[in-house]
Design a protein around this motif. Structure first.
Motif, PDB file in Angstrom:
ATOM      1  N   GLU B 302       0.821  -1.206   0.000  1.00 27.45           N
ATOM      2  CA  GLU B 302       0.000   0.000   0.000  1.00 27.45           C
ATOM      3  C   GLU B 302       0.858   1.259   0.000  1.00 27.45           C
ATOM      4  O   GLU B 302       1.968   1.283   0.544  1.00 27.45           O
ATOM      5  CB  GLU B 302      -0.926   0.000   1.218  1.00 27.45           C
ATOM      6  CG  GLU B 302      -2.052  -1.022   1.130  1.00 27.45           C
ATOM      7  CD  GLU B 302      -3.025  -0.723   0.001  1.00 27.45           C
ATOM      8  OE1 GLU B 302      -3.497   0.429  -0.090  1.00 27.45           O
ATOM      9  OE2 GLU B 302      -3.324  -1.637  -0.788  1.00 27.45           O
ATOM     10  N   ASP B 303       0.301   2.307  -0.576  1.00 26.16           N
ATOM     11  CA  ASP B 303       0.987   3.585  -0.685  1.00 26.16           C
ATOM     12  C   ASP B 303       1.333   4.137   0.708  1.00 26.16           C
ATOM     13  O   ASP B 303       0.462   4.269   1.555  1.00 26.16           O
ATOM     14  CB  ASP B 303       0.058   4.567  -1.426  1.00 26.16           C
ATOM     15  CG  ASP B 303       0.783   5.825  -1.861  1.00 26.16           C
ATOM     16  OD1 ASP B 303       1.985   5.961  -1.549  1.00 26.16           O
ATOM     17  OD2 ASP B 303       0.145   6.664  -2.524  1.00 26.16           O
ATOM     18  N   GLY B 304       2.615   4.448   0.897  1.00 25.44           N
ATOM     19  CA  GLY B 304       3.042   5.110   2.134  1.00 25.44           C
ATOM     20  C   GLY B 304       2.880   4.289   3.397  1.00 25.44           C
ATOM     21  O   GLY B 304       2.645   4.838   4.471  1.00 25.44           O
ATOM     22  N   PHE B 305       3.014   2.957   3.280  1.00 26.37           N
ATOM     23  CA  PHE B 305       2.717   2.133   4.451  1.00 26.37           C
ATOM     24  C   PHE B 305       3.676   2.361   5.618  1.00 26.37           C
ATOM     25  O   PHE B 305       3.362   2.050   6.755  1.00 26.37           O
ATOM     26  CB  PHE B 305       2.654   0.645   4.077  1.00 26.37           C
ATOM     27  CG  PHE B 305       3.975  -0.037   3.876  1.00 26.37           C
ATOM     28  CD1 PHE B 305       4.510  -0.839   4.874  1.00 26.37           C
ATOM     29  CD2 PHE B 305       4.683   0.106   2.690  1.00 26.37           C
ATOM     30  CE1 PHE B 305       5.721  -1.484   4.690  1.00 26.37           C
ATOM     31  CE2 PHE B 305       5.889  -0.537   2.496  1.00 26.37           C
ATOM     32  CZ  PHE B 305       6.414  -1.331   3.504  1.00 26.37           C
ATOM     33  N   TRP B 306       4.839   2.946   5.338  1.00 24.22           N
ATOM     34  CA  TRP B 306       5.779   3.235   6.429  1.00 24.22           C
ATOM     35  C   TRP B 306       5.295   4.361   7.324  1.00 24.22           C
ATOM     36  O   TRP B 306       5.712   4.470   8.469  1.00 24.22           O
ATOM     37  CB  TRP B 306       7.150   3.624   5.862  1.00 24.22           C
ATOM     38  CG  TRP B 306       7.836   2.490   5.181  1.00 24.22           C
ATOM     39  CD1 TRP B 306       7.887   2.268   3.841  1.00 24.22           C
ATOM     40  CD2 TRP B 306       8.546   1.410   5.801  1.00 24.22           C
ATOM     41  NE1 TRP B 306       8.581   1.107   3.589  1.00 24.22           N
ATOM     42  CE2 TRP B 306       9.009   0.568   4.773  1.00 24.22           C
ATOM     43  CE3 TRP B 306       8.844   1.095   7.124  1.00 24.22           C
ATOM     44  CZ2 TRP B 306       9.740  -0.578   5.017  1.00 24.22           C
ATOM     45  CZ3 TRP B 306       9.578  -0.052   7.381  1.00 24.22           C
ATOM     46  CH2 TRP B 306      10.019  -0.873   6.325  1.00 24.22           C
ATOM     47  N   ASP B 307       4.455   5.214   6.769  1.00 36.36           N
ATOM     48  CA  ASP B 307       4.056   6.415   7.507  1.00 36.36           C
ATOM     49  C   ASP B 307       2.692   6.288   8.162  1.00 36.36           C
ATOM     50  O   ASP B 307       2.089   7.279   8.544  1.00 36.36           O
ATOM     51  CB  ASP B 307       4.067   7.631   6.561  1.00 36.36           C
ATOM     52  CG  ASP B 307       5.483   8.013   6.164  1.00 36.36           C
ATOM     53  OD1 ASP B 307       6.391   7.813   6.982  1.00 36.36           O
ATOM     54  OD2 ASP B 307       5.670   8.499   5.032  1.00 36.36           O
ATOM     55  N   LYS B 308       2.186   5.064   8.263  1.00 33.31           N
ATOM     56  CA  LYS B 308       0.850   4.896   8.855  1.00 33.31           C
ATOM     57  C   LYS B 308       0.934   4.370  10.282  1.00 33.31           C
ATOM     58  O   LYS B 308       0.093   3.603  10.722  1.00 33.31           O
ATOM     59  CB  LYS B 308       0.000   3.947   7.998  1.00 33.31           C
ATOM     60  CG  LYS B 308      -0.077   4.307   6.525  1.00 33.31           C
ATOM     61  CD  LYS B 308      -0.765   5.639   6.310  1.00 33.31           C
ATOM     62  CE  LYS B 308      -0.679   6.030   4.837  1.00 33.31           C
ATOM     63  NZ  LYS B 308      -0.931   7.440   4.615  1.00 33.31           N
ATOM     64  N   GLY B 309       1.947   4.763  10.996  1.00 33.77           N
ATOM     65  CA  GLY B 309       2.060   4.347  12.396  1.00 33.77           C
ATOM     66  C   GLY B 309       2.632   2.960  12.542  1.00 33.77           C
ATOM     67  O   GLY B 309       3.188   2.395  11.606  1.00 33.77           O
TER      68      GLY B 309
END
Lengths: 236, 362
Positions: B302-309
């Motif tokens: 998924e897009d940006g999965f590192w930045d979802k906590g």
């Protein structure tokens, strides 16, 4: 012992909320209650059950209640919007209001002063006061529209490609937010936005009922707005 | 005439029987009807191999690692021979100037007819600051990418790096890592995204096989991912789904529920928001996938999965409020503030009212 001091006086009344509006209001209130509770438990489920998976369907029922109430909310809003067109002028207030009229902003300012204890008496309106219109339009109507759109977008993720929810909402809304997880987060945040609206709405309705010179709570049951004196009705 | 796939396979000692097996398995993997197995076989017997340039930007090479483990019957010998892999610096034996010359040679020779496979992405901050974050053969990767992309027939964005940005693009993204489709000046070649960190090996080979067989890109969703592998969530086909529906969850890593294989939702599983084929195709030859191994899905495609906590929280951490919080904490906090304000307002109202009454009476 004191004697009853109420003197004989007349209470003028105006028919404000037509039956469909009243019916919608209470069905909608029930739907929001179900949606908020089930929605919370979808995000943070109840403690785990043990035993055979085939013996339970707890999350299934919670999700079913959420989706069913979601449909009620969505079609309720559609029906309410229809009534705004065919119903009386008060039915239109929360959807459309002339914000260019200076008297609207004057009324809003006066109502704010009333809530900040800067003025002794609120003005009298047969329909919603300008502050109420402001809150219902921006907090409630748009909050609900947001929840319906994001809700059906996530619903469409489950019903899958080719389903109406997927084609109408999921395909454009998920990429718009970035990804599904973001839609979930926003759906949560706006749930609290609506809960905050409900807290304010219930408090203000009861407070106005007691402190202003007009009926509020009973009006949403009977449809009639009664005034406690014969002073002029300000409206706008 | 250049060698066809079939020629290459036979040369490598693969029997016709194995070759046909490969064709039918590939057709099944792509969700095609059995008659397509014949079409795939026909294409492979008759079509020349497509030249592929496999360029590496900022990445960890996990896509290549996954790709070479494709578990189809013929994978280890054939998948790499299927395409005419003209350049892939990770796995080619050649090195130095002559190896690098192949890039320009392929571009010149097969202008508009080769596939550009991008693993990783460029760091665009190089252009702003003059810093260096990805230099290949003495030149910035961005230059190589633009040159190749402008002459390619199609671009495959391998993995989450090329598709979305992945870890190097996670906040604060110091190198300005940018996914391929957002890089300015890369021309108009169609881009297909095959996200995942890494993508599933069989998905990677199937995408290439599809492009070869039908000479077009597979059907894609709005975000440019092949629908046949990315139109359903992990959650939709998860074998632990009955436990989710029943309300049976793992609450701690070592509890009884974990041993029994209950749903990992409460452990932060991103299966309900992740579009990928792990729960159907699985990994390592269909052996297992993260959830089967007892770990929640981290949503790597998924897009940006590192930045979802945290990977282990179901609700996303929202950092914009200056504190670590999720939507419920923020909402509950706001509701508590409003509730407190309402109570205070009610108290003042009541007080004012008694005061006013007192005024009237006096």
């Amino acid at each position: 012992m004191t004697t009853l001091s109420t003197k004989a006086h007349s209470e003028p009344a105006v028919y404000v909320y037509e039956a469909p509006v009243r019916l919608w209001h209470w069905i909608n209130a029930a739907a929001i209650t179900v949606l908020a509770i089930t929605g919370y438990f979808i995000g943070s489920p109840l403690p785990s059950l043990s035993g055979e998976a085939s013996d339970y369907y707890l999350m299934g029922y919670i999700r079913f209640a959420h989706f069913a109430a979601g449909y009620v909310l969505a079609f309720g809003l559609l029906g309410r919007a229809y009534w705004a067109i065919v119903g009386n002028s008060h039915a239109r207030e929360i959807f459309l209001h002339n914000i260019l009229k200076p008297s609207y902003w004057g009324g809003l300012w006066h109502e704010l002063k009333w809530y900040l204890f800067l003025t002794k008496e609120p003005r009298k309106y047969s329909g919603h006061n300008p502050l109420a219109i402001f809150m219902m339009h921006w907090m409630y109507v748009w909050g609900t529209v947001f929840m319906i759109f994001t809700g059906f977008a996530m619903y469409g993720e489950g019903t899958g490609e080719g389903s109406w929810a997927h084609s109408l909402f999921t395909v454009w809304l998920i990429p718009l937010f970035g990804q599904s997880q973001d839609v979930h987060t926003w759906h949560h945040l706006v749930m609290w936005w609506i809960i905050i609206f409900v807290i304010i709405h219930v408090y203000v309705a009861i407070r106005e009922d007691i402190m202003s010179r007009q009926s509020i709570v009973s009006s949403m049951i009977s449809g009639w707005r009664t005034f406690k004196d014969e002073g002029k009705i300000d409206n706008d | 005439m250049p060698e066809t796939f079939y020629d290459v396979m036979r040369r490598q000692g693969i029997t016709r029987r194995s070759f046909l097996k490969f064709c039918s398995l590939t057709a099944a993997a792509m969700g095609l009807s059995p008659i397509y197995a014949g079409k795939i076989a026909h294409a492979m017997e008759n079509k020349p191999r497509i030249p592929v340039l496999w360029l590496h930007g900022l990445e960890c090479t996990c896509c290549s690692e996954s790709f070479i483990r494709s578990a189809h019957p013929l994978a280890k010998d054939v998948i790499l021979s299927m395409i005419s892999l003209d350049y892939d610096d990770t796995i080619m034996a050649a090195a130095g100037h002559e190896a690098e010359a192949i890039v320009d040679e392929t571009i010149a020779k097969h202008k508009g007819k080769f596939i550009l496979a991008c693993e990783g992405n460029p760091g665009l901050e190089e252009e702003n600051t003059g810093g260096m974050s990805c230099i290949i053969a003495g030149k910035p990767y961005t230059e190589q990418l633009r040159h190749a992309a402008n002459n390619a027939m199609a671009i495959i964005s391998w993995g989450s790096c090329a598709s979305w940005g992945c870890v190097q693009a996670a906040a604060p993204n110091p190198t300005g890592a940018t996914p391929i489709h957002k890089v300015p000046g890369i021309g108009n070649a169609p881009i297909i995204k095959v996200p995942g960190c890494p993508p599933i090996a069989e998905v990677m080979t199937a995408v290439i096989t599809y492009m070869l067989t039908f000479e077009r890109l597979p059907e894609m969703d709005r975000q440019g991912r092949p629908k046949m592998f990315y139109s359903q969530r992990i959650h939709d086909k998860c074998y632990r789904r009955p436990h989710f529906d029943a309300g049976q969850f793992v609450e701690k890593w070592d509890d009884e529920a974990a041993r029994k294989g209950y749903c990992l939702y409460k452990m932060g599983c991103k299966g309900p928001t992740t579009y990928n084929a792990c729960s159907t195709i699985r990994w390592n030859g269909g052996l297992s996938f993260p959830i089967q191994a007892g770990h929640p899905c981290i949503g790597c495609s998924e897009d940006g999965f590192w930045d979802k906590g945290s990977f282990y929280d179901r609700l996303t951490t929202i950092n914009d409020f200056g504190i670590e919080a999720n939507a419920d904490e923020v909402g509950m906090g706001a509701a508590a503030v409003v509730g407190g304000a309402v109570a205070a307002h009610a108290a003042i109202s009541a007080l004012k009212r008694t005061q006013n009454k007192g005024d009237h009476e006096s």
